[in-house]
Design a protein around this motif. Structure first.
Motif, PDB file in Angstrom:
ATOM      1  N   ASP A 186      22.901   6.688 -16.840  1.00 29.52           N
ATOM      2  CA  ASP A 186      21.800   7.104 -15.973  1.00 29.52           C
ATOM      3  C   ASP A 186      21.283   5.948 -15.128  1.00 29.52           C
ATOM      4  OD1 ASP A 186      21.799   9.757 -16.896  1.00 29.52           O
ATOM      5  OD2 ASP A 186      20.556   9.224 -18.615  1.00 29.52           O
ATOM      6  N   ALA A 187      21.532   4.733 -15.564  1.00 33.09           N
ATOM      7  CA  ALA A 187      21.161   3.531 -14.818  1.00 33.09           C
ATOM      8  C   ALA A 187      22.051   2.401 -15.299  1.00 33.09           C
ATOM      9  CB  ALA A 187      19.692   3.181 -15.012  1.00 33.09           C
ATOM     10  N   ILE A 188      22.129   1.351 -14.495  1.00 35.42           N
ATOM     11  CA  ILE A 188      22.957   0.189 -14.829  1.00 35.42           C
ATOM     12  C   ILE A 188      22.112  -1.067 -14.675  1.00 35.42           C
ATOM     13  CG2 ILE A 188      25.042  -1.116 -14.260  1.00 35.42           C
ATOM     14  CD1 ILE A 188      26.134   1.448 -12.931  1.00 35.42           C
ATOM     15  N   VAL A 189      22.157  -1.931 -15.684  1.00 36.62           N
ATOM     16  CA  VAL A 189      21.489  -3.226 -15.634  1.00 36.62           C
ATOM     17  C   VAL A 189      22.572  -4.292 -15.677  1.00 36.62           C
ATOM     18  CG1 VAL A 189      19.901  -4.810 -16.779  1.00 36.62           C
ATOM     19  CG2 VAL A 189      19.430  -2.344 -16.781  1.00 36.62           C
ATOM     20  N   VAL A 190      22.626  -5.124 -14.645  1.00 38.95           N
ATOM     21  CA  VAL A 190      23.671  -6.135 -14.527  1.00 38.95           C
ATOM     22  C   VAL A 190      23.058  -7.525 -14.650  1.00 38.95           C
ATOM     23  CG1 VAL A 190      25.525  -7.090 -13.107  1.00 38.95           C
ATOM     24  CG2 VAL A 190      25.001  -4.642 -12.993  1.00 38.95           C
ATOM     25  N   VAL A 191      23.505  -8.275 -15.641  1.00 33.95           N
ATOM     26  CA  VAL A 191      23.194  -9.697 -15.731  1.00 33.95           C
ATOM     27  C   VAL A 191      24.287 -10.414 -14.951  1.00 33.95           C
ATOM     28  CG1 VAL A 191      22.817 -11.674 -17.245  1.00 33.95           C
ATOM     29  CG2 VAL A 191      22.137  -9.374 -18.002  1.00 33.95           C
ATOM     30  N   SER A 192      23.948 -10.910 -13.761  1.00 36.29           N
ATOM     31  CA  SER A 192      24.950 -11.423 -12.832  1.00 36.29           C
ATOM     32  C   SER A 192      24.933 -12.943 -12.757  1.00 36.29           C
ATOM     33  CB  SER A 192      24.710 -10.859 -11.428  1.00 36.29           C
ATOM     34  OG  SER A 192      25.569 -11.490 -10.489  1.00 36.29           O
ATOM     35  N   ALA A 193      26.124 -13.532 -12.849  1.00 35.47           N
ATOM     36  CA  ALA A 193      26.260 -14.984 -12.752  1.00 35.47           C
ATOM     37  C   ALA A 193      25.855 -15.515 -11.388  1.00 35.47           C
ATOM     38  CB  ALA A 193      27.703 -15.385 -13.058  1.00 35.47           C
ATOM     39  N   HIS A 194      25.778 -14.658 -10.385  1.00 37.40           N
ATOM     40  CA  HIS A 194      25.429 -15.102  -9.034  1.00 37.40           C
ATOM     41  C   HIS A 194      23.959 -14.897  -8.698  1.00 37.40           C
ATOM     42  CE1 HIS A 194      29.424 -16.238  -7.664  1.00 37.40           C
ATOM     43  NE2 HIS A 194      29.870 -15.243  -8.407  1.00 37.40           N
ATOM     44  N   PHE A 195      23.178 -14.528  -9.690  1.00 33.96           N
ATOM     45  CA  PHE A 195      21.737 -14.402  -9.527  1.00 33.96           C
ATOM     46  C   PHE A 195      21.109 -15.459 -10.431  1.00 33.96           C
ATOM     47  CE2 PHE A 195      17.921 -11.299 -10.256  1.00 33.96           C
ATOM     48  CZ  PHE A 195      17.113 -12.109  -9.487  1.00 33.96           C
TER      49      PHE A 195
ATOM     50  N   VAL B 112       9.335  -9.762 -11.961  1.00 35.24           N
ATOM     51  CA  VAL B 112      10.125  -8.979 -11.015  1.00 35.24           C
ATOM     52  C   VAL B 112      10.114  -9.675  -9.665  1.00 35.24           C
ATOM     53  CG1 VAL B 112       9.704  -6.801 -12.218  1.00 35.24           C
ATOM     54  CG2 VAL B 112       8.158  -7.510 -10.394  1.00 35.24           C
ATOM     55  N   VAL B 113      11.197  -9.494  -8.913  1.00 39.73           N
ATOM     56  CA  VAL B 113      11.320 -10.107  -7.595  1.00 39.73           C
ATOM     57  C   VAL B 113      11.750  -9.040  -6.592  1.00 39.73           C
ATOM     58  CG1 VAL B 113      11.849 -12.401  -8.484  1.00 39.73           C
ATOM     59  CG2 VAL B 113      13.705 -10.816  -8.031  1.00 39.73           C
ATOM     60  N   ALA B 114      11.258  -9.169  -5.383  1.00 44.26           N
ATOM     61  CA  ALA B 114      11.609  -8.247  -4.307  1.00 44.26           C
ATOM     62  C   ALA B 114      12.504  -8.958  -3.295  1.00 44.26           C
ATOM     63  CB  ALA B 114      10.348  -7.731  -3.626  1.00 44.26           C
ATOM     64  N   ASP B 115      13.116  -8.162  -2.425  1.00 42.36           N
ATOM     65  CA  ASP B 115      13.950  -8.682  -1.341  1.00 42.36           C
ATOM     66  C   ASP B 115      15.109  -9.535  -1.871  1.00 42.36           C
ATOM     67  OD1 ASP B 115      12.255  -7.492   0.562  1.00 42.36           O
ATOM     68  OD2 ASP B 115      10.897  -9.210   0.439  1.00 42.36           O
ATOM     69  N   ARG B 116      15.688  -9.081  -2.968  1.00 43.76           N
ATOM     70  CA  ARG B 116      16.866  -9.752  -3.539  1.00 43.76           C
ATOM     71  C   ARG B 116      17.950  -8.699  -3.719  1.00 43.76           C
ATOM     72  NH1 ARG B 116      20.944 -11.521  -5.472  1.00 43.76           N
ATOM     73  NH2 ARG B 116      21.301 -13.616  -6.293  1.00 43.76           N
ATOM     74  N   GLY B 117      18.882  -8.659  -2.790  1.00 40.69           N
ATOM     75  CA  GLY B 117      19.884  -7.597  -2.798  1.00 40.69           C
ATOM     76  C   GLY B 117      20.941  -7.793  -3.868  1.00 40.69           C
ATOM     77  N   PHE B 118      21.971  -6.954  -3.805  1.00 39.98           N
ATOM     78  CA  PHE B 118      23.083  -7.020  -4.746  1.00 39.98           C
ATOM     79  C   PHE B 118      24.028  -8.153  -4.350  1.00 39.98           C
ATOM     80  CE2 PHE B 118      22.602  -2.157  -5.072  1.00 39.98           C
ATOM     81  CZ  PHE B 118      21.714  -2.265  -6.141  1.00 39.98           C
ATOM     82  N   ASP B 119      24.166  -9.157  -5.211  1.00 38.54           N
ATOM     83  CA  ASP B 119      25.163 -10.202  -4.968  1.00 38.54           C
ATOM     84  C   ASP B 119      26.540  -9.686  -5.366  1.00 38.54           C
ATOM     85  OD1 ASP B 119      25.692 -10.852  -7.843  1.00 38.54           O
ATOM     86  OD2 ASP B 119      23.598 -11.484  -7.780  1.00 38.54           O
ATOM     87  N   HIS B 120      27.578 -10.472  -5.060  1.00 37.65           N
ATOM     88  CA  HIS B 120      28.928  -9.938  -5.279  1.00 37.65           C
ATOM     89  C   HIS B 120      29.287  -9.853  -6.758  1.00 37.65           C
ATOM     90  CE1 HIS B 120      30.404 -14.219  -5.312  1.00 37.65           C
ATOM     91  NE2 HIS B 120      31.340 -13.721  -6.114  1.00 37.65           N
ATOM     92  N   GLY B 121      28.538 -10.557  -7.624  1.00 42.39           N
ATOM     93  CA  GLY B 121      28.744 -10.362  -9.049  1.00 42.39           C
ATOM     94  C   GLY B 121      28.378  -8.961  -9.508  1.00 42.39           C
ATOM     95  N   THR B 122      27.548  -8.298  -8.719  1.00 42.46           N
ATOM     96  CA  THR B 122      27.147  -6.920  -9.018  1.00 42.46           C
ATOM     97  C   THR B 122      27.950  -5.916  -8.202  1.00 42.46           C
ATOM     98  OG1 THR B 122      24.909  -7.515  -9.728  1.00 42.46           O
ATOM     99  CG2 THR B 122      25.220  -5.282  -8.879  1.00 42.46           C
ATOM    100  N   TRP B 123      27.949  -6.068  -6.878  1.00 40.77           N
ATOM    101  CA  TRP B 123      28.515  -4.984  -6.071  1.00 40.77           C
ATOM    102  C   TRP B 123      30.048  -4.957  -6.067  1.00 40.77           C
ATOM    103  CZ3 TRP B 123      31.762  -5.831  -2.006  1.00 40.77           C
ATOM    104  CH2 TRP B 123      31.651  -7.014  -1.259  1.00 40.77           C
ATOM    105  N   VAL B 124      30.687  -6.099  -6.257  1.00 42.85           N
ATOM    106  CA  VAL B 124      32.158  -6.059  -6.275  1.00 42.85           C
ATOM    107  C   VAL B 124      32.673  -5.213  -7.443  1.00 42.85           C
ATOM    108  CG1 VAL B 124      34.241  -7.420  -6.621  1.00 42.85           C
ATOM    109  CG2 VAL B 124      32.592  -8.112  -4.892  1.00 42.85           C
TER     110      VAL B 124
END
Length: 264
Positions: free
Chosen positions: A38-47, A103-115
């Motif tokens: 129902d949702a995805i939480v990504v711990v991304s190395a590029h964030f 929480v932070v705003a204006d931080r889009g999906f980095d490639h560790g997430t969207w790729v």
């Protein structure tokens, strides 16, 4: 409803989104057999952030945080929604774990997430929240991040660490310049990956947390270790004990080990 397993995915080079590799084929086939979250939480190395940062935008943009690749790659947009309410909950869960978070705003999906997600869930119709790694903290900190996220798994939320089992970019770029995407994998990569796999399968958390001192060729495979930290969050999200399943193994440019695990 049973809890979803936590995942660790080696996301590799950004162009895995368009290149014909074994890892790309694995990710593309993943959602055909896995339960839909129902949702995805990504711990991304590029964030990267001090403490723990959690993205709260309703409509995150796609960040093309790399250079020198095919123009086709820069046209990809991953338009999944965010989930501000879930982001706020996650920050509170971190506080309960004793971790400084916000929480932070204006931080889009980095490639560790969207790729990886563009391959695994190409319809981009599942809300996604990113959680940061702290480049100045070690494995225990990132294990605690996962431990804080663990209750979400019983709510049909996929907790995913996105990094890389090995990440020596100097060696990877050397192979890239020579056009050797299928370069032979050196022993110092194989020995490290085999050690990590043994400790994961035996549940040896003590050794894993101390990998930098104990694992063979740890510094060669991770000159900096932010790309391995999402593994610890995936393990932490599985609970005090875990049952690992190795989902995939392959190599890119010889030195990037593209291992993927599920932890339940």
């Amino acid at each position: 409803m049973s809890s979803l397993p936590a995942l660790f995915i080696s996301h590799g080079s950004p162009d895995i989104a368009i290149a014909d590799t074994e890892a790309r084929r694995f990710m593309s086939a993943f959602a055909q057999t896995a339960p839909r979250p129902d949702a995805i939480v990504v711990v991304s190395a590029h964030f990267e952030a001090g403490g723990v940062a959690v993205t709260s935008d309703r409509r995150p943009v796609t960040i093309h945080d790399f250079g020198g690749f095919s123009p086709e790659l820069y046209k990809i947009e991953y338009a999944a929604p965010g989930d501000p309410d879930l982001a706020g909950r996650i920050a509170c869960m971190m506080h309960a774990e004793g971790l400084a978070a916000g929480v932070v705003a204006d931080r889009g999906f980095d490639h560790g997430t969207w790729v990886p997600l563009s391959l695994m869930y190409p319809d981009a119709d599942i809300p996604v929240v990113q959680v940061s790694v702290d480049p100045h903290a070690g494995p225990e900190h990132h294990y605690r991040i996962g431990h804080a996220l663990a209750p979400l798994r019983s709510e049909n939320v996929l907790v995913m660490g996105s990094g890389s089992m090995t990440h020596n970019l100097k060696e990877a770029f050397a192979a890239l310049r020579c056009g050797k995407r299928n370069a032979e994998t050196p022993d110092w990569v194989t020995q490290f990956v085999n050690w990590m796999d043994l400790k994961i399968k035996s549940g040896d958390l003590e050794a894993l947390l101390d990998y930098r001192s104990r694992a063979p060729h740890a510094m060669e495979n991770h000159p900096t270790d932010e790309h391995l930290m999402p593994l610890y969050s995936a393990i932490g999200a599985a609970g005090e004990t875990w049952t690992p399943q190795k989902l995939h193994t392959s190599h890119d440019f010889g030195v990037l080990s593209m291992d993927a695990y599920a932890f339940s």
